[in-house]
Write a protein that holds these residues in place. Structure first.
Motif, PDB file in Angstrom:
ATOM      1  N   VAL A 136       0.866  -1.180   0.000  1.00 52.19           N
ATOM      2  CA  VAL A 136       0.000   0.000   0.000  1.00 52.19           C
ATOM      3  C   VAL A 136       0.897   1.222   0.000  1.00 52.19           C
ATOM      4  CG1 VAL A 136      -1.784   1.300   1.212  1.00 52.19           C
ATOM      5  CG2 VAL A 136      -1.824  -1.191   1.226  1.00 52.19           C
ATOM      6  N   ILE A 137       0.737   2.066  -1.008  1.00 54.59           N
ATOM      7  CA  ILE A 137       1.613   3.211  -1.160  1.00 54.59           C
ATOM      8  C   ILE A 137       0.785   4.481  -1.281  1.00 54.59           C
ATOM      9  CG2 ILE A 137       1.746   2.968  -3.684  1.00 54.59           C
ATOM     10  CD1 ILE A 137       4.745   3.842  -3.361  1.00 54.59           C
ATOM     11  N   LEU A 195       3.311  -4.981   7.759  1.00 53.43           N
ATOM     12  CA  LEU A 195       4.593  -4.278   7.835  1.00 53.43           C
ATOM     13  C   LEU A 195       4.353  -2.787   7.610  1.00 53.43           C
ATOM     14  CD1 LEU A 195       6.754  -6.708   5.654  1.00 53.43           C
ATOM     15  CD2 LEU A 195       6.500  -6.716   8.148  1.00 53.43           C
ATOM     16  N   ASP A 196       4.560  -1.990   8.643  1.00 45.96           N
ATOM     17  CA  ASP A 196       4.324  -0.550   8.556  1.00 45.96           C
ATOM     18  C   ASP A 196       5.669   0.159   8.436  1.00 45.96           C
ATOM     19  OD1 ASP A 196       3.334   1.982   8.598  1.00 45.96           O
ATOM     20  OD2 ASP A 196       2.259   1.799  10.484  1.00 45.96           O
ATOM     21  N   GLU A 197       6.066   0.472   7.202  1.00 49.98           N
ATOM     22  CA  GLU A 197       7.361   1.107   6.927  1.00 49.98           C
ATOM     23  C   GLU A 197       8.484   0.318   7.599  1.00 49.98           C
ATOM     24  OE1 GLU A 197       7.654   3.487   4.869  1.00 49.98           O
ATOM     25  OE2 GLU A 197       5.868   4.740   4.876  1.00 49.98           O
ATOM     26  N   ALA A 198       8.384  -0.998   7.573  1.00 48.55           N
ATOM     27  CA  ALA A 198       9.273  -1.839   8.371  1.00 48.55           C
ATOM     28  C   ALA A 198      10.706  -1.890   7.856  1.00 48.55           C
ATOM     29  CB  ALA A 198       8.721  -3.262   8.443  1.00 48.55           C
ATOM     30  N   THR A 211       4.210   1.436   2.634  1.00 49.78           N
ATOM     31  CA  THR A 211       5.461   2.108   2.282  1.00 49.78           C
ATOM     32  C   THR A 211       5.157   3.392   1.529  1.00 49.78           C
ATOM     33  OG1 THR A 211       7.579   1.877   1.091  1.00 49.78           O
ATOM     34  CG2 THR A 211       5.664   0.758   0.140  1.00 49.78           C
ATOM     35  N   HIS A 212       6.099   4.324   1.568  1.00 47.36           N
ATOM     36  CA  HIS A 212       5.995   5.528   0.742  1.00 47.36           C
ATOM     37  C   HIS A 212       6.938   5.437  -0.450  1.00 47.36           C
ATOM     38  CE1 HIS A 212       9.463   6.326   3.370  1.00 47.36           C
ATOM     39  NE2 HIS A 212       9.912   7.037   2.351  1.00 47.36           N
ATOM     40  N   ASP A 213       7.626   4.284  -0.578  1.00 45.89           N
ATOM     41  CA  ASP A 213       8.667   4.096  -1.588  1.00 45.89           C
ATOM     42  C   ASP A 213       8.137   3.186  -2.703  1.00 45.89           C
ATOM     43  OD1 ASP A 213      10.923   3.467  -3.082  1.00 45.89           O
ATOM     44  OD2 ASP A 213      12.224   3.220  -1.347  1.00 45.89           O
ATOM     45  N   VAL A 251      -2.763   1.808  -4.346  1.00 49.20           N
ATOM     46  CA  VAL A 251      -2.388   3.214  -4.198  1.00 49.20           C
ATOM     47  C   VAL A 251      -3.500   3.944  -3.465  1.00 49.20           C
ATOM     48  CG1 VAL A 251      -1.704   5.335  -5.378  1.00 49.20           C
ATOM     49  CG2 VAL A 251      -1.049   3.109  -6.337  1.00 49.20           C
ATOM     50  N   MET A 252      -3.139   4.605  -2.358  1.00 50.13           N
ATOM     51  CA  MET A 252      -4.121   5.333  -1.564  1.00 50.13           C
ATOM     52  C   MET A 252      -3.938   6.834  -1.743  1.00 50.13           C
ATOM     53  SD  MET A 252      -4.739   3.369   2.050  1.00 50.13           S
ATOM     54  CE  MET A 252      -6.320   4.193   2.198  1.00 50.13           C
ATOM     55  N   GLN A 253      -5.068   7.531  -1.766  1.00 51.80           N
ATOM     56  CA  GLN A 253      -5.063   8.995  -1.848  1.00 51.80           C
ATOM     57  C   GLN A 253      -6.249   9.519  -1.046  1.00 51.80           C
ATOM     58  OE1 GLN A 253      -5.756  10.632  -5.759  1.00 51.80           O
ATOM     59  NE2 GLN A 253      -4.777  12.587  -5.253  1.00 51.80           N
ATOM     60  N   GLU A 254      -5.952  10.283  -0.005  1.00 50.46           N
ATOM     61  CA  GLU A 254      -6.983  10.913   0.813  1.00 50.46           C
ATOM     62  C   GLU A 254      -8.049   9.924   1.280  1.00 50.46           C
ATOM     63  OE1 GLU A 254      -8.423  14.170  -1.484  1.00 50.46           O
ATOM     64  OE2 GLU A 254      -6.584  15.340  -1.253  1.00 50.46           O
TER      65      GLU A 254
END
Length: 249
Positions: free
Chosen positions: A42-43, A168-171, A202-204, A217-220
């Motif tokens: 999920v980004i 995994l949260d930004e693990a 992740t944000h990557d 992909v998530m947005q708002e």
């Protein structure tokens, strides 16, 4: 936007989930499905709802409305202990207990579940070997570990009791790029040996493309695209997804 095909076995189903915090609506009628034995990334930008999604699945946030099903079973809040034990959880901050050495940190949940000592030793040895952790390193305390070593210990702990779902949260984000590549590679090797449903926040985008089978992909607070990595990268659903791909791949 749910891309799970009929007949796919699902580990997690979120149906028409709404979450409100005071006057703020985080999610509105959100649908999401996590297939078994696949890695879904999920980004999205900070604040879009990625971590809240993980907390919903882990029973740490209760939906205002909608339903959560794990392996076909409807869940009520709070999740019972059996359900919680079936969900592994690893976060960026790792959260190792400073008064326990690496072995004891990894083995903690198994001890709480009253595993036999021989079972514990065998499981820790297996996970440590998969993640490249030596016997000497397992005797060290968290302050004696490098960032990459601590990250791997945290991953081993989240996998100790063989969870069916791993969150995994930004693990992987707390370590340098060289170490991160090694951790990625070892994690993927372990996933081949023990496939399970994995949800990676992740944000990557590059990390998502390397590790995941599917990308959401998530947005708002909305999932604007969810599908196979190749589909998302080749056919972005909107300008936001296209920009994420262009800027980060």
């Amino acid at each position: 936007m749910n891309t799970t095909k009929p007949g796919d076995e699902l580990a997690v189903e979120l149906s028409q989930i709404s979450v409100k915090y005071q006057q703020l609506e985080l999610f509105s009628r959100l649908d999401f499905a996590l297939p078994q034995q696949q890695i879904t990334a999920v980004i999205g930008e900070s604040g879009c709802g990625k971590s809240t999604l993980l907390k919903l699945i882990n029973g740490l946030v209760a939906p205002t409305s909608g339903s959560i099903r794990l392996f076909g079973q409807a869940q009520t809040q709070p999740f019972n202990n059996t359900t919680r034990r079936g969900i592994g959880y690893a976060v960026q901050q790792i959260g190792l207990f400073p008064h326990l050495n690496a072995f004891e940190n990894i083995a903690l949940l198994a001890k709480l579940d009253n595993w036999q000592q021989t079972e514990i030793e065998q499981r820790v040895s297996y996970l440590a070997d998969c993640m490249g952790l030596t016997i000497t390193l397992l005797e060290r305390y968290p302050h004696q570990l490098s960032g990459g070593q601590a990250q791997r210990v945290g991953l081993c702990r989240s996998l100790m009791v063989k969870p069916a779902v791993l969150l995994l949260d930004e693990a992987f984000s707390a370590v340098d790029p060289i170490t991160r590549k090694e951790v990625h590679d070892r994690f993927l090797q372990l996933h081949q040996e023990e496939p399970r449903a994995v949800l990676l926040v992740t944000h990557d985008m590059r990390e998502a493309v390397k590790i995941a089978d599917k990308i959401a992909v998530m947005q708002e607070g909305k999932i604007v695209q969810h599908g196979a990595v190749s589909t998302v990268t080749a056919q972005p659903a909107n300008d936001y997804v296209a920009r994420l791909i262009k800027d980060h791949i």
